[in-house]
Motif scaffolding. Structure first.
Motif, mmCIF file in Angstrom:
data_model
loop_
_atom_site.group_PDB
_atom_site.id
_atom_site.type_symbol
_atom_site.label_atom_id
_atom_site.label_comp_id
_atom_site.label_asym_id
_atom_site.label_seq_id
_atom_site.Cartn_x
_atom_site.Cartn_y
_atom_site.Cartn_z
ATOM 1 N N GLN A 127 0.831 -1.200 0.000
ATOM 2 C CA GLN A 127 0.000 0.000 0.000
ATOM 3 C C GLN A 127 0.869 1.254 0.000
ATOM 4 O OE1 GLN A 127 -3.688 -0.249 2.253
ATOM 5 N NE2 GLN A 127 -2.379 -1.032 3.865
ATOM 6 N N LEU A 129 -0.037 4.777 0.571
ATOM 7 C CA LEU A 129 -1.074 5.751 0.914
ATOM 8 C C LEU A 129 -0.484 6.947 1.660
ATOM 9 C CD1 LEU A 129 -3.843 3.253 2.139
ATOM 10 C CD2 LEU A 129 -3.689 4.373 -0.077
ATOM 11 N N SER A 130 0.157 6.673 2.824
ATOM 12 C CA SER A 130 0.645 7.760 3.672
ATOM 13 C C SER A 130 1.722 8.573 2.969
ATOM 14 C CB SER A 130 1.233 7.195 4.966
ATOM 15 O OG SER A 130 0.301 6.376 5.603
ATOM 16 N N GLY A 135 -0.767 10.992 7.432
ATOM 17 C CA GLY A 135 -1.460 9.789 6.993
ATOM 18 C C GLY A 135 -2.932 9.735 7.364
ATOM 19 N N SER A 136 -3.312 10.393 8.465
ATOM 20 C CA SER A 136 -4.711 10.300 8.898
ATOM 21 C C SER A 136 -5.642 10.994 7.915
ATOM 22 C CB SER A 136 -4.881 10.942 10.282
ATOM 23 O OG SER A 136 -4.092 10.267 11.224
ATOM 24 N N TRP A 160 6.186 5.277 5.068
ATOM 25 C CA TRP A 160 5.694 4.226 5.981
ATOM 26 C C TRP A 160 5.125 3.049 5.204
ATOM 27 C CZ3 TRP A 160 8.323 6.234 9.410
ATOM 28 C CH2 TRP A 160 8.149 7.531 9.866
ATOM 29 N N THR A 162 4.907 -0.394 4.305
ATOM 30 C CA THR A 162 5.425 -1.643 4.844
ATOM 31 C C THR A 162 5.825 -2.577 3.702
ATOM 32 O OG1 THR A 162 3.790 -1.338 6.573
ATOM 33 C CG2 THR A 162 4.918 -3.451 6.532
ATOM 34 N N ILE A 367 2.864 0.225 17.451
ATOM 35 C CA ILE A 367 2.600 -0.174 16.063
ATOM 36 C C ILE A 367 1.122 -0.426 15.817
ATOM 37 C CG2 ILE A 367 2.866 -2.170 14.521
ATOM 38 C CD1 ILE A 367 5.812 -2.219 15.270
ATOM 39 N N GLY A 371 -0.608 1.724 12.887
ATOM 40 C CA GLY A 371 -0.720 1.058 11.588
ATOM 41 C C GLY A 371 -2.169 0.778 11.236
ATOM 42 N N THR A 374 -4.861 5.262 12.747
ATOM 43 C CA THR A 374 -4.632 5.304 14.192
ATOM 44 C C THR A 374 -5.888 4.907 14.973
ATOM 45 O OG1 THR A 374 -5.296 7.610 14.414
ATOM 46 C CG2 THR A 374 -2.978 7.200 13.902
ATOM 47 N N GLU A 376 -7.219 6.673 17.250
ATOM 48 C CA GLU A 376 -8.117 7.834 17.318
ATOM 49 C C GLU A 376 -9.024 7.869 16.087
ATOM 50 O OE1 GLU A 376 -4.861 7.998 17.759
ATOM 51 O OE2 GLU A 376 -4.653 8.622 19.847
ATOM 52 N N ASN A 380 -13.084 7.594 15.670
ATOM 53 C CA ASN A 380 -13.889 8.543 14.880
ATOM 54 C C ASN A 380 -14.833 7.791 13.938
ATOM 55 O OD1 ASN A 380 -12.617 10.707 16.013
ATOM 56 N ND2 ASN A 380 -11.375 11.245 14.231
ATOM 57 N N GLU A 392 -17.307 15.075 12.820
ATOM 58 C CA GLU A 392 -16.469 16.141 13.367
ATOM 59 C C GLU A 392 -16.313 17.259 12.328
ATOM 60 O OE1 GLU A 392 -12.329 15.495 14.278
ATOM 61 O OE2 GLU A 392 -12.029 14.240 12.550
#
Ligand SMILES: Cc1cc2nc3c(=O)[nH]c(=O)nc-3n(C[C@H](O)[C@H](O)[C@H](O)COP(=O)(O)OP(=O)(O)OC[C@H]3O[C@@H](n4cnc5c(N)ncnc54)[C@H](O)[C@@H]3O)c2cc1C
Length: 409
Positions: A127, A129-130, A135-136, A160, A162, A367, A371, A374, A376, A380, A392
């Motif tokens: 992947q 993406l970040s 990244g979020s 990041w 992997t 991790i 990964g 997150t 958080e 959400n 939000e």
């Protein structure tokens, strides 16, 4: 459809595994080292054995190289495979996230080519993406793909990622239209990683692992066949990818094979063995701590099954995969904290107990909370899309991306 019952399949798998794959407790098994190329070659070879033996891709459709069987067949195989060396490293992200996303969103050609190649052990997918900017806020990616002479020219940076060093292709989210709100101007590309203009560097983590990579794209030239889904609809593809990622982080994917992340010996601590090794079987305090951690694991397994079936049957929305992802992080944290407490100072001092690996694992404790998005962000998603709480506030909603303020107070 198959006329073979789950029990018959299980018996056949048991016999095949015994005859074809090394037992983990035998000298033939290779230690799993996720950041070493030799382990990746080994994983590809084991995958080929599975494919040739007729046990690869149990839940992938037959037309793309799989067996087209139900989840219960996969679970039966997994249970039998626990004692054997299997190509674990190919599970996530290659099968459970990337191939699963291609299966849901890719073209017929992409499915026939890439899923089949991955199941044969010929291709590994990762992947992309970040980005260094974050990244979020995935829809805020800055990597761009511009249309030039009927081709796509990609420029930008990802991070990041992997195992990109060991991979052949990456699912790369890029911005193709800067004049529309952020979610509307994205396109997902399946980018070959051994391609002119792609530079891959490895990143060293505090625990010594070099599994992460960063990639730089300098005028990387790909055709329309690299687009997954529809140009401009990359967010739909990314959303599906995140759904698969959340499920796989919590061991809730039907596209993995063999032990899940929770049982993988290099990720999960064998707490019972640790208690014996440290001679603390008689300690009530230690028994209580370890019992708590093991109970978390059992509850997580039940929760994963429940959420998997609820999403499959539609009683929970796909976003509920975040519940599995969140629970997995909690199990991981409790296990790591427990292991450190049981090992005591030996986890950080190179003494006769030989438990330094517990300390090293602890360095990677976060991790599971970062990964796959997150913890958080998982909360959400659960709040907004499973429990239907109000969304939000976001300052950039509906604003053309080229008018969004970046990195300014
Ligand atoms: C083991 C591991 C494997 C990974 N593999 C890959 C991979 O293969 N490919 C890939 O592309 N990326 C990968 N990543 C990167 C990962 O997806 C990102 O680290 C993650 O999405 C968070 O992005 P960030 O680190 O930039 O943090 P940021 O997005 O900068 O966030 C920083 C902090 O702010 C919090 N935060 C941000 N926005 C909100 C919000 N709206 N509400 C509440 N809190 C918020 C976050 O939770 C976090 O605590 C991996 C990361 C790890 C740890």
């Amino acid at each position: 459809m198959t006329s073979e019952s789950v029990e018959e399949f299980r018996a056949r798998a048991r016999a095949w595994l015994a005859a074809n794959l090394p037992r983990l407790d035998s000298a033939d098994a290779m230690p799993l080292q996720r950041d070493a190329l030799t382990s990746w070659q080994r994983a590809r070879e084991l995958q080929k054995r599975l494919y040739d033996g007729g046990f690869a891709g149990i839940c992938f459709p037959r037309e793309y190289g799989g067996l087209g069987l139900g989840y219960e067949y996969k679970k039966a195989f997994d249970a039998e495979a626990l004692a054997y060396e299997t190509p674990l490293m190919l599970n996530v992200p290659s099968f459970a996230i990337c191939c699963a996303t291609i299966l849901d969103m890719g073209s017929e050609e992409q499915k026939r080519t890439h899923i089949a190649a991955a199941l044969r052990g010929d291709e590994v997918l990762v992947q992309l993406l970040s980005e260094p900017s974050g990244g979020s806020d995935l829809a805020g990616v800055l990597t761009r793909a511009d249309r030039r002479d009927g081709r796509w020219i990609i420029n930008g940076a990802k991070t990041w990622s992997t195992w990109a060093f060991a991979a052949d292709y990456g699912l790369c989210l890029a911005r193709t239209d800067w004049g529309v709100p952020k979610h509307e101007g994205l396109t997902m590309f399946l980018v070959p990683l051994r391609h002119p203009g792609v530079t891959i560097n490895r990143i060293k983590q505090v625990n010594g692992s070099v599994e992460f990579c960063e990639e730089f794209f300098d005028d990387v030239d790909v055709g329309d066949d690299a687009v997954v889904g529809v140009p401009g609809k990359g967010w739909d593809v990314a959303s599906r990818q995140l759904y698969h990622e959340r499920r796989s982080m919590g061991d809730g994917s039907e596209y993995t094979s063999g032990p899940g992340i929770a049982e993988a010996e290099d990720i999960s601590v064998d707490l019972l063995a640790l208690v014996e090794k440290t001679d603390q079987v008689g300690s009530g305090r230690v028994r209580e701590m370890v019992g708590r951690a093991l109970a978390h694991r059992v509850v997580h397994g039940q929760l994963s099954e429940h959420v998997f079936h609820a999403v499959t049957h539609g009683s929970l929305p796909p976003a509920a995969g975040s519940i599995i992802r969140l629970s997995m992080a909690e199990v991981h944290d409790v296990e790591n904290d427990t292991a450190l407490a049981v090992a005591g100072p030996s986890a950080v001092i190179d003494d006769a107990a030989g438990l330094l690996d517990i300390g090293t694992r602890y360095l990677g404790r976060q991790i599971a909370s970062i990964g796959g998005g997150t913890t958080e962000m998982a909360r959400n998603v659960i709040g907004e899309r499973v429990l239907n709480f109000p969304r939000e506030y976001t300052a950039d909603r509906g604003v053309p991306f080229n008018q969004v303020r970046h990195g300014k107070a």
